[in-house]
Design an enzyme around this catalytic site. Structure first.
Site, PDB file in Angstrom:
ATOM      1  N   THR A 180     -20.323  49.562  13.635  1.00 57.89           N
ATOM      2  CA  THR A 180     -21.446  50.074  14.416  1.00 57.89           C
ATOM      3  C   THR A 180     -22.001  51.382  13.857  1.00 57.89           C
ATOM      4  O   THR A 180     -21.263  52.262  13.407  1.00 57.89           O
ATOM      5  CB  THR A 180     -20.999  50.300  15.878  1.00 57.89           C
ATOM      6  OG1 THR A 180     -20.443  49.086  16.390  1.00 57.89           O
ATOM      7  CG2 THR A 180     -22.168  50.718  16.747  1.00 57.89           C
ATOM      8  N   SER A 229     -26.061  45.988  18.373  1.00 57.88           N
ATOM      9  CA  SER A 229     -26.380  44.580  18.588  1.00 57.88           C
ATOM     10  C   SER A 229     -27.149  44.008  17.396  1.00 57.88           C
ATOM     11  O   SER A 229     -26.967  42.861  17.013  1.00 57.88           O
ATOM     12  CB  SER A 229     -27.221  44.421  19.868  1.00 57.88           C
ATOM     13  OG  SER A 229     -26.477  44.835  20.997  1.00 57.88           O
ATOM     14  N   THR A 275     -22.915  43.070  23.616  1.00 60.56           N
ATOM     15  CA  THR A 275     -23.371  43.280  24.989  1.00 60.56           C
ATOM     16  C   THR A 275     -23.500  41.956  25.724  1.00 60.56           C
ATOM     17  O   THR A 275     -23.525  40.876  25.120  1.00 60.56           O
ATOM     18  CB  THR A 275     -24.737  43.980  24.994  1.00 60.56           C
ATOM     19  OG1 THR A 275     -25.700  43.103  24.380  1.00 60.56           O
ATOM     20  CG2 THR A 275     -24.690  45.297  24.238  1.00 60.56           C
ATOM     21  N   SER A 276     -23.629  42.038  27.043  1.00 57.63           N
ATOM     22  CA  SER A 276     -23.826  40.822  27.844  1.00 57.63           C
ATOM     23  C   SER A 276     -25.096  40.101  27.422  1.00 57.63           C
ATOM     24  O   SER A 276     -25.155  38.861  27.432  1.00 57.63           O
ATOM     25  CB  SER A 276     -23.883  41.183  29.336  1.00 57.63           C
ATOM     26  OG  SER A 276     -22.640  41.705  29.776  1.00 57.63           O
ATOM     27  N   GLU A 277     -26.113  40.864  27.044  1.00 58.97           N
ATOM     28  CA  GLU A 277     -27.366  40.247  26.599  1.00 58.97           C
ATOM     29  C   GLU A 277     -27.157  39.461  25.308  1.00 58.97           C
ATOM     30  O   GLU A 277     -27.701  38.354  25.137  1.00 58.97           O
ATOM     31  CB  GLU A 277     -28.435  41.328  26.402  1.00 58.97           C
ATOM     32  CG  GLU A 277     -28.918  41.985  27.691  1.00 58.97           C
ATOM     33  CD  GLU A 277     -27.923  42.975  28.285  1.00 58.97           C
ATOM     34  OE1 GLU A 277     -28.074  43.326  29.461  1.00 58.97           O
ATOM     35  OE2 GLU A 277     -26.992  43.401  27.564  1.00 58.97           O
ATOM     36  N   ILE A 283     -16.396  54.386  16.757  1.00 57.48           N
ATOM     37  CA  ILE A 283     -15.347  53.619  16.098  1.00 57.48           C
ATOM     38  C   ILE A 283     -13.991  53.921  16.744  1.00 57.48           C
ATOM     39  O   ILE A 283     -13.524  55.068  16.748  1.00 57.48           O
ATOM     40  CB  ILE A 283     -15.301  53.936  14.589  1.00 57.48           C
ATOM     41  CG1 ILE A 283     -16.687  53.770  13.962  1.00 57.48           C
ATOM     42  CG2 ILE A 283     -14.275  53.042  13.898  1.00 57.48           C
ATOM     43  CD1 ILE A 283     -17.309  52.401  14.146  1.00 57.48           C
ATOM     44  N   GLU A 294     -18.189  45.205  21.630  1.00 55.33           N
ATOM     45  CA  GLU A 294     -17.971  43.917  20.960  1.00 55.33           C
ATOM     46  C   GLU A 294     -18.991  42.865  21.388  1.00 55.33           C
ATOM     47  O   GLU A 294     -18.668  41.697  21.555  1.00 55.33           O
ATOM     48  CB  GLU A 294     -16.533  43.430  21.163  1.00 55.33           C
ATOM     49  CG  GLU A 294     -15.512  44.356  20.528  1.00 55.33           C
ATOM     50  CD  GLU A 294     -14.174  43.716  20.263  1.00 55.33           C
ATOM     51  OE1 GLU A 294     -14.140  42.512  19.939  1.00 55.33           O
ATOM     52  OE2 GLU A 294     -13.167  44.415  20.378  1.00 55.33           O
TER      53      GLU A 294
END
Length: 383
Positions: A127, A133, A369-371, A158, A367
């Site tokens: 990330t 994302s 997102t819900s989206e 991290i 890890e």
């Protein structure tokens, strides 16, 4: 015949870790949260129990177990505390697993024994502040210069990046142009302490305050070309695979937190009295706790199925995304309901439910997102 019962080996492991979490973690973890301190002694005990080596072969210092065993352990730890659970989850599924899945034999023998013993923690440097994302927006670069990779860039959020026992970070970086004209992304092993690696102070976080989370910076950092993990340009496929597996593990953490909320509420509902009787006798409280238990049951079955398909070698991306979505929702909903049931006491950080409330939200973000999970599920449905 469909049978969701645990076999004797898995059930023995589950009970052992449940006792460890109850007897060793629960009495002390609140103090670590208050101090925002990393629980080195707890991590060392988990290492001696072999938990960091659970899903790896014995030839590399592992326990010869499977990924489902790891998930059961994560659930039982998170039932008491999520910081300890996510330290193990990140150390195994994000730190050590890429070495095992994609590393050369030499890389496995160099890194896995220490990672499996828990004497060393690994981190996964994916990330960035502008690439979460949208992982394809990575800006960290690695350029070959003779026999070395020269890495420049930054990584954010991290886990396990700056502890005293952090030994290595697998870093994703742009190493060229892919055949389709996009970015060619590769994964490179960066040992801790390499000149050019700067590790920030720990973030001040809402939850998971007893875990280690930091920003990394690479300034003309040099490592041998042999530190490439897997083939050049294979990094994107590698981290997609790593995250698909990791979603099952993080689902187990979410289920553990959601179950911990149920445990605390059942106990509290029996002890706390209003209007002359325990609040557990009031139908409003009964129904709320019943809904919480139903969420846990559903989410647990979801990650069990995803793990089963993974272990059978079947496609499991849709199931892991469903498990991540359902379990993180369950954790957040149960944490909110538990805090409501506890009333004012649930707003006091010394109580487990307050920690659950603070820890739950990140499960809908980290890890994937819900989206993103909904996007993955829709894609698997052909939409």
């Amino acid at each position: 015949m469909i049978d969701t019962r645990l076999d004797e080996r898995h059930e023995t492991l589950r009970k052992t870790v449940a006792a460890f979490a109850r007897d060793e973690v629960a009495p002390v973890i609140g103090d670590f949260y208050r101090r925002e301190a990393f629980p080195y002694e707890i991590v060392a005990k988990m290492g001696r129990m072999g938990l960091f080596g659970l899903p790896f072969p014995e030839e590399y210092g592992g326990m010869g177990g499977d990924y489902f065993a790891l998930c059961l352990v994560l659930e039982e730890l998170a039932r008491i505390d999520s910081s300890v659970a996510v330290t193990l989850e990140a150390g195994v599924s994000l730190g050590a697993m890429p070495i095992y899945r994609f590393g050369t034999e030499q890389q496995k023998r160099e890194w896995l024994p220490s990672l499996c013993s828990g004497q060393m923690l690994g981190a996964f440097g994916l990330t960035e502040t502008g690439a979460g994302s949208d992982a394809g927006a990575l800006r960290t670069t690695a350029v070959r210069d003779g026999g070395e990779w020269v890495i420049n860039g930054n990584k954010a959020y991290i886990t396990n990046a700056g502890t005293d026992i952090t030994g290595m970070i697998t870093v994703t970086a742009v190493t060229g142009v892919a055949e389709d004209g996009g970015k060619a992304i590769s994964t490179i092993i960066v040992p801790a302490g390499t000149p050019g690696l700067s590790v920030s102070q720990p973030y001040s976080k809402v939850g998971w305050t007893a875990s280690d989370t930091r920003e990394l910076r690479f300034d003309d950092l040099r490592v041998p070309v042999g530190n490439l993990l897997g083939g050049e340009g294979r990094g994107y496929a590698q981290f997609l695979s790593t995250l698909a597996e990791g979603r099952i593990a993080i689902s187990a953490v979410a289920v553990g937190l959601a179950q911990g909320c149920v445990d605390e509420c059942v106990r509290f509902a029996r002890e706390r009295e209003t209007f002359g009787r325990p609040i557990g006798k009031h139908q409003a409280i009964q129904f709320k706790i019943a809904d919480m238990a139903a969420r846990v049951h559903t989410a647990r079955l979801a990650y069990y199925e995803a793990a089963a398909k993974m272990l059978r070698g079947e496609p499991f991306r849709r199931e892991s995304a469903i498990a991540k979505l359902v379990s993180s929702n369950a954790a957040m909903d149960n944490a909110r309901d538990a805090t409501q049931i506890f009333g004012g006491m649930g707003f006091i950080n010394d109580t487990p439910v307050a920690r659950f409330y603070r820890d739950a939200k990140i499960l809908e973000i980290g890890e994937g997102t819900s989206e993103v999970q909904r996007m993955l599920i829709a894609r698997e449905l052909g939409l």
